[in-house]
Scaffold this active site. Structure first.
Site, short mmCIF file in Angstrom:
data_model
loop_
_atom_site.label_atom_id
_atom_site.label_comp_id
_atom_site.label_asym_id
_atom_site.label_seq_id
_atom_site.Cartn_x
_atom_site.Cartn_y
_atom_site.Cartn_z
CE LYS A 36 -43.10 17.55 8.91
NZ LYS A 36 -42.13 17.70 10.00
NE ARG A 132 -36.47 18.60 15.54
CZ ARG A 132 -37.72 18.64 15.08
NH1 ARG A 132 -38.56 17.66 15.37
NH2 ARG A 132 -38.14 19.66 14.36
CE1 TYR A 256 -53.82 -14.80 14.27
CE2 TYR A 256 -54.14 -12.48 13.67
CZ TYR A 256 -53.87 -13.81 13.31
OH TYR A 256 -53.66 -14.13 11.99
CG MET A 304 -51.19 -7.23 7.73
SD MET A 304 -49.94 -8.27 6.93
CE MET A 304 -48.77 -8.49 8.26
#
Length: 360
Positions: A36, A132, A256, A304
């Protein structure tokens, strides 16, 4: 062709070897290969083709993932672990030969009411304690009887459950879950499936007709020490290159927000990879990369498209040098611990922007 010097290298032979190691943990069981989430970021089609001759079946999360495998030519049985969401998926599952995991009364009712071209192969999810998904154990016998009478099942369903705490060998819930499913299997004369990767590796009492190895196929089991003992190897390595080098004075900041400041004259390399490729933004100066046979720490916030690395102790480093973000030298499990997450998340976050190079 891609030009950016950043990529994930996937060794398909390693995945094949890891699958065979999973089989050795429970030689009396069948091992359903869980692929998956694009095979945990490793390429579901490529992994399926590599394992199709040795794995009796595959497992994915939902029908879209199964359809992509069929379109790529994969003919093996595919279990859809979330079953179906709408009634129209039932005919599609019957046509394509998918196995469906049934986990709710609503799914059972839809299956009963929907005409099918042929009976389905189904598994039944049983809630033994994770809370769940799943049918409560006391409701299972009546559901099996209903589905059998209506002729909806091609064969006796596998009763499956999911271990909530298999990573904790001595957690008392483990044995309770094992006992509940085994008793239900005896009461209904049904085949069982219980063990995920962690249970397969350290809870032999959970081994049953079908086991469901997932993360261990990719060499990143939740049991780090046990992984080494049985010989699992990481299948994915992520690489980039140095695209710039800066000489900094004491007190100069990087990235940053200026959260990283040089405590002494430093040499900082910029790599052509960032959180847009799946590398975690939440890294700090404890996280490391690997180049020239040495580790180097991340410097400044991850952007990024880029990140900084302190290479002050590697004077031979140059623009164009290859750098490992994770792989054989920097285990992805180590990076995951540093940023307070799981290797599962980091692997599945590797997205389409980062090319995959497959080694077979």
């Amino acid at each position: 062709m891609t030009y950016r010097p950043s990529f994930a290298e996937i060794d398909l032979n390693v995945i094949r070897n890891n699958y065979q190691l999973s089989c050795q943990q429970a030689p009396a069981s069948k091992q359903l290969a869980v692929i998956k989430a694009n095979a945990y970021g490793h390429g579901a089609v490529q992994v399926a083709k590599q394992l199709e001759d040795i794995a009796p079946a595959f497992a994915v999360a939902f029908i879209d993932e199964a359809l992509a495998l069929r379109e790529a030519g994969i003919r093996s049985p595919i279990l859809i672990m979330e079953g179906f969401f709408r009634a129209q998926e039932l005919s599609l599952a019957s046509e394509k030969g998918f196995w469906l995991m049934l986990h709710s009364p609503e799914q059972i009712e839809m299956l009963e009411k929907t005409p099918l071209p042929s009976p389905l192969n189904c598994w039944l999810k049983v809630d033994t304690g994770m809370h769940r998904l799943g049918i409560l154990p006391e409701h299972v016998p009546a559901i099996l009887e209903r589905l059998t009478k209506r002729g909806k099942l091609a064969q006796s369903p596998v009763l499956a459950t999911h271990m909530a705490n298999a990573e904790e060998m001595n957690n008392p819930l483990n044995q309770r879950q094992i006992d509940r499913l085994r008793q239900l299997g005896k009461d209904t004369n049904s085949p069982l499936s219980q063990a995920n990767s962690a249970a397969l590796m350290q809870l032999p009492a959970s081994h049953s007709n079908w086991n469901r190895p997932g993360i261990m196929l990719y060499g990143c089991s939740p049991l780090v020490q046990r992984s080494e003992q049985i010989g699992l190897q990481p299948a994915m390595s992520v690489y980039s290159e140095i695209i710039a080098i800066r000489e900094l004075k004491k007190g100069d900041a990087v990235g940053y927000g200026g959260c990283w400041q040089a405590r002494k004259p430093s040499r900082i390399a910029t790599l052509a990879i960032g959180y847009g490729d799946g590398y975690p933004r939440s890294t700090d100066s404890q996280c490391e990369v690997f180049l020239h046979g040495q580790r180097a720490t991340v410097a400044g916030s991850v952007s990024m498209d880029m990140l900084g690395v302190d290479i002050s102790h590697i004077p031979e480093a140059r623009v164009g040098d290859k750098v490992e973000l994770w792989g054989n030298n920097i285990p992805v499990t180590e990076l995951a611990r540093r940023v307070n997450t799981l290797s599962y998340e980091l692997l599945t976050r590797v997205n389409q922007r980062l090319p995959k190079h497959f080694v077979d």
